[in-house]
Design an enzyme around this catalytic site. Structure first.
Site, PDB file in Angstrom:
ATOM      1  CG  ASP A 204      45.603  34.024  42.132  1.00 48.06           C
ATOM      2  OD1 ASP A 204      45.713  34.539  43.253  1.00 48.06           O
ATOM      3  OD2 ASP A 204      46.550  33.479  41.528  1.00 48.06           O
ATOM      4  CD  GLU A 267      46.007  38.839  43.884  1.00 44.60           C
ATOM      5  OE1 GLU A 267      46.847  38.975  44.777  1.00 44.60           O
ATOM      6  OE2 GLU A 267      46.105  37.952  43.006  1.00 44.60           O
TER       7      GLU A 267
END
Ligand code: GLC
Length: 534
Positions: A204, A267
């Site tokens: 993330d 990401e």
């Protein structure tokens, strides 16, 4: 799917299925999907032909941001199951030749994480340095101009007499990666999960982590590209810092110390191929980074063709790209790219399935699931609930429609799912599963073709032509021709024997013609079947 001395890895050519756990299958009728629900439906994934699943956050969390606010990095959220369930899921997936990736959130924790509870207990606390604390400016103002992802100031005043940084919600304090102990904690977290058989992580906010040591103001934004910045500010000092690359070089060594090698899929919220490639390093950092310029581009063949070419040219040798059209933040490509038009959805699936490297499908992509208009009163994404005109992320997080029964096969009859199902109900897995002309059957055929024909192709790709809305490319031994217009088009001269068409009639309207929004996979003249080229 084994390790090869020639540099091939299990994710090269693989299809990863992003599975939003709370919305996939509820095994205990509490309205939330869970790990046992996934175990129950693993045969579906294996039938579909995916190689791995990426589970949206599974760790304990107060759910200010549905698991992206982690309070325990080595546990399982009780709503979703137990560690034993996760072990069983990994084992059962493995028996079917599939791997399991988890979502790792290293940029921030939850404010309920014991590190933060301790850090907030006083300025001398042991974990104080785990977070980014700063004194007010001499005039009492906030340390700098940074804004969080809702557009509010990224600094939260704390009664210990300092501000703390949150690039996301106040309940998601940013970790301080200048602190060596934070590196040690995460190395242990990686090892904890890798030892349990987790095949890797989707990371993330992978371009976050380090923040400017001097906490300098972000400069004004001179672009309308959300990947460059938002709310009038460029992402310069609060993300994309050069020091972050060292973290991935360390993690890559950890990933490579396991067999099979573990995958780090970032990401990487960056605007172009060069800045994306930077996160691959010299093929010694992340093995994969999400391509947001591709996902956020219009369904325009010239644009997509250019991005694919630039990406392949920019990546270091031996590294592969990754393609996706939907996710839990951006929304679903069947809506964003295709406006619900089934011909376009089928064409986009063909492109996603035939590009080289790794493809990530979001749950529901395979049935052409569109965004669901969730009435404001039923929305659950706290992060965007009170944002005027802000992104409504709930629209792409609604339960998987399995069948037409009460509860739609997601949950039991009479149970209210955590987010509403589409109303009126859209098409379901059961509607499509046995129909050869369905989008689901097409998707399954595409994945099977990909597996046999494209093997582990990484960069064996060439744009042949983009003319008047028709994109023709060579991918391994295949030539794909895709008509992105409402008009019939001539079949490009480079196309060979048609192996698959996206047309629901399953045959081109007439020889030598591509129907409106039709794509075909053809065998390049003179190439052998089952070719497996790097
Ligand atoms: C990522 C996630 C998003 C989350 C944010 C903060 O962008 O995909 O859902 O809100 O990080 O963790």
């Amino acid at each position: 799917m084994t390790e090869n001395a020639d540099g091939r890895r299990w994710w090269h050519g693989a299809v990863i299925y992003q599975l939003y756990v709370r919305s996939w299958r509820d095994s205990n009728d509490d309205g939330y999907g869970d790990l046992r629900g996934i175990i129950e439906r693993l045969d579906y994934l294996s039938w579909l032909g995916v190689d791995a699943v990426w589970l949206s956050p599974t760790m304990p969390s107060p759910d200010d941001d549905w698991g992206y606010d982690v309070s325990d990095y080595t546990g399982v959220h009780p709503d979703l199951g137990t560690l034993a369930d996760l072990d069983e899921l990994i084992d059962q997936a493995d028996q079917r030749g599939m791997r399991v990736l988890l979502d790792l959130v290293p940029n921030h924790t939850s404010s309920a994480h014991p590190w933060f509870t301790d850090a907030a207990s006083g300025r001398e606390a042991e974990h104080r340095r785990y977070y980014v604390w700063a004194d007010p400016r001499p005039d009492g103002g906030r340390p700098n101009n940074w804004l969080d992802f809702t557009g509010r100031p990224a600094w939260q005043w704390h009664d210990s007499g300092q501000y703390y940084l949150h690039n996301f919600l106040p309940g998601q304090p940013d970790l301080n990666w200048w602190e060596p102990a934070v590196h040690q904690e995460f190395a242990r977290i990686l090892e904890f999960w890798f030892e349990r058989g987790v095949a890797g992580f989707r990371i993330d906010v992978a371009n976050g982590l380090y923040k400017d040591a001097e906490l300098r103001d972000n400069p004004p934004l001179d672009s309308d590209n959300p990947l460059e910045g938002v709310f009038g500010m460029r992402f310069v000092y609060n993300s994309n810092r050069p020091e972050t690359h060292g973290v991935y070089r360390d993690w890559r060594k950890i990933a490579e110390s396991y067999s099979p090698e573990r995958l780090l899929l970032g990401e990487t919220w960056v605007p172009d191929a060069q800045r994306l490639a930077a996160y691959y390093g010299d093929n010694d950092e992340l093995q994969l980074g999400f391509n947001f310029p591709f996902a956020l581009a219009d369904l325009d063949p010239a644009r997509l063709a250019a991005i694919v070419e630039q990406t392949l040219a920019a990546l270091p040798s031996g590294a592969g790209p990754v393609w996706m059209g939907s996710n839990h933040d951006l929304g679903r490509f069947p809506s964003r790219w295709c406006g619900g038009d089934e011909r376009k959805i089928r064409l986009a699936l063909l492109v996603l399935a035939t590009l080289p490297g790794t493809t990530v499908l979001y749950y529901g992509d395979e049935i052409g699931m569109t965004d669901v208009d969730v009435p404001p009163a039923l929305r659950r994404d706290h992060a965007t609930l009170d944002l005027e005109g802000g992104a409504d992320r709930d629209r792409a997080r609604t339960p998987m429609p399995w069948d037409g029964s009460a509860g739609s096969g997601f949950t039991g009859p009479g149970v209210t799912p955590w987010l509403p199902m589409a109303d009126p109900p859209g098409t379901t897995v059961a509607d499509q599963r046995d129909k050869p002309e369905s989008t689901l059957s097409l998707c399954r055929r595409l994945l099977a073709l990909r597996r046999t024909e494209l093997g582990r192709g990484l960069a064996d790709f060439e744009n042949l032509a983009v003319t008047e809305g028709v994109w023709t490319y060579r991918t391994g031994p295949l030539v794909v021709a895709a008509n992105f217009t409402d008009r019939p088009a001539d079949m490009p001269a480079e196309a060979g024997e048609v192996l698959l068409t996206t047309s629901a009639e399953q045959a081109p309207p007439s020889p030598g013609v591509l129907g409106p929004w039709e794509g075909v996979v053809t065998r390049r003249s003179g190439s052998a079947a089952g070719h497996d080229q790097l």
